[in-house]
Enzyme design. Structure first.
Site, short mmCIF file in Angstrom:
data_model
loop_
_atom_site.label_atom_id
_atom_site.label_comp_id
_atom_site.label_asym_id
_atom_site.label_seq_id
_atom_site.Cartn_x
_atom_site.Cartn_y
_atom_site.Cartn_z
N GLU A 150 0.84 -1.21 0.00
CA GLU A 150 0.00 0.00 0.00
C GLU A 150 0.87 1.25 0.00
O GLU A 150 2.01 1.21 0.47
CB GLU A 150 -0.86 0.02 1.27
CG GLU A 150 -2.24 -0.58 1.13
CD GLU A 150 -3.24 0.36 0.47
OE1 GLU A 150 -2.83 1.30 -0.25
OE2 GLU A 150 -4.43 0.15 0.67
N ASP A 151 0.32 2.36 -0.47
CA ASP A 151 1.03 3.63 -0.36
C ASP A 151 0.91 4.21 1.04
O ASP A 151 1.89 4.65 1.63
CB ASP A 151 0.53 4.65 -1.41
CG ASP A 151 -0.99 4.85 -1.40
OD1 ASP A 151 -1.70 4.14 -0.64
OD2 ASP A 151 -1.48 5.70 -2.16
N ASP A 205 -4.39 5.15 6.36
CA ASP A 205 -4.89 6.36 7.02
C ASP A 205 -5.97 5.93 8.03
O ASP A 205 -5.64 5.48 9.13
CB ASP A 205 -5.42 7.29 5.93
CG ASP A 205 -5.90 8.63 6.44
OD1 ASP A 205 -5.44 9.08 7.49
OD2 ASP A 205 -6.75 9.26 5.77
N PHE A 248 -1.41 16.04 4.87
CA PHE A 248 -1.82 15.48 3.58
C PHE A 248 -0.61 15.58 2.66
O PHE A 248 -0.16 16.68 2.35
CB PHE A 248 -3.02 16.22 2.98
CG PHE A 248 -3.51 15.57 1.72
CD1 PHE A 248 -4.42 14.51 1.77
CD2 PHE A 248 -3.03 15.98 0.48
CE1 PHE A 248 -4.84 13.89 0.60
CE2 PHE A 248 -3.45 15.36 -0.69
CZ PHE A 248 -4.35 14.31 -0.63
N ARG A 308 1.87 12.38 -8.54
CA ARG A 308 2.31 11.01 -8.23
C ARG A 308 3.76 10.78 -8.64
O ARG A 308 4.44 9.93 -8.08
CB ARG A 308 1.44 9.98 -8.96
CG ARG A 308 -0.01 9.93 -8.51
CD ARG A 308 -0.68 8.72 -9.15
NE ARG A 308 -2.13 8.76 -9.09
CZ ARG A 308 -2.86 8.36 -8.05
NH1 ARG A 308 -2.25 7.91 -6.97
NH2 ARG A 308 -4.17 8.41 -8.08
P1 5GP Z 1 -7.69 4.79 4.36
O1 5GP Z 1 -8.29 6.00 5.03
O2 5GP Z 1 -8.75 3.89 3.85
O3 5GP Z 1 -6.71 4.10 5.26
O4 5GP Z 1 -6.85 5.31 3.11
C1 5GP Z 1 -7.51 5.55 1.91
C2 5GP Z 1 -6.71 6.27 0.90
O5 5GP Z 1 -6.69 7.64 1.25
C3 5GP Z 1 -5.25 5.93 0.71
O6 5GP Z 1 -5.01 4.77 -0.05
C4 5GP Z 1 -4.82 7.17 -0.05
O7 5GP Z 1 -5.15 7.05 -1.42
C5 5GP Z 1 -5.67 8.25 0.57
N1 5GP Z 1 -4.86 9.06 1.50
C6 5GP Z 1 -4.84 9.04 2.84
N2 5GP Z 1 -3.97 9.94 3.33
C7 5GP Z 1 -3.42 10.54 2.25
C8 5GP Z 1 -2.43 11.56 2.09
O8 5GP Z 1 -1.83 12.12 3.03
N3 5GP Z 1 -2.14 11.93 0.81
C9 5GP Z 1 -2.74 11.37 -0.28
N4 5GP Z 1 -2.36 11.79 -1.47
N5 5GP Z 1 -3.66 10.39 -0.16
C10 5GP Z 1 -3.99 9.99 1.09
#
Ligand code: 5GP
Length: 192
Positions: A109-110, A113, A163, A176
């Site tokens: 995963e990248d 969050d 963010f 990206r």
């Molecule tokens: P989750 O909230 O489900 O753990 O994460 C969902 C998605 O939110 C991540 O895969 C990512 O695409 C996006 N996301 C969360 N935090 C960030 C951030 O700081 N920057 C960016 N660009 N995307 C984020």
């Protein structure tokens, strides 16, 4: 007017060198662990590394080249719940090409969050009966977690509620391709 990609960046949070160093460390650690016990596939098939599109692409490309043992890789794409969809409603847009029953699987995963995306992925993939299922994320925001999810390998914990963009992470699909992780200038958040 032509603009450089970095014009939109207020500050670098994790530089390209630091990312490269950490990816090499993770690659060595993962290689060591799968050689000495994490692999559970009774048939001994190679680890399947699953990159989550689109954000994990640069990280995954570097990470698999830092892993020094035979592996296969594939990709999944899931919908973001950001646009009117509520957390928990994560749809699979692109599924794996192969079955994972009895296999060792590592999700890449990248960023983790709230944890909703990963929770959904883990539920869906574990229902297919892999021999083992682990998670590696470049970035972790543990203070933002809404659901508990197991994360086995973390590149960097983000110290604040930032963010970030770059190295796979986007803002409105842009940024990206930055080689580092950074924060956008406020005016670029409005513009984009
Ligand atoms: P989750 O909230 O489900 O753990 O994460 C969902 C998605 O939110 C991540 O895969 C990512 O695409 C996006 N996301 C969360 N935090 C960030 C951030 O700081 N920057 C960016 N660009 N995307 C984020």
């Amino acid at each position: 007017m032509e603009r450089a990609l970095t014009d939109g960046i207020e500050r670098v949070v994790i530089g390209a060198e630091a990312i490269a160093r950490r990816v090499r460390e993770l690659g060595s650690q993962i290689s060591e662990e799968y050689r000495t016990g994490a692999a559970k596939d009774p048939r001994g098939r190679p680890l399947l590394v699953v990159g989550i599109l689109k954000g994990a692409m640069p990280f995954m490309a570097d990470l698999v080249r830092a892993m020094d043992f035979p592996l296969e890789y594939d990709f999944m794409a899931v919908s973001s719940y950001g646009n009117g969809t509520s957390p928990g409603e994560v749809r699979i847009l692109k599924d794996l090409d192969c079955a994972i029953g009895g296999r060792d699987v590592l999700i890449v995963e990248d960023i983790v969050d709230t944890g909703h995306t990963l929770q959904h992925l883990l539920a869906g993939l574990s229902a297919r009966g892999p021999a083992s299922l682990r998670v590696c994320t470049l970035l972790d925001k543990p203070h933002r977690r809404e659901v508990e999810v197991p994360v086995d390998y973390v590149g960097f914990v983000l110290p604040e509620n930032l963010f970030v963009v770059g190295y796979g992470l986007d803002y409105a699909e842009v940024y990206r391709n930055l080689p580092f992780v950074g924060v956008l200038k406020p005016e670029c958040v409005r513009e984009a």
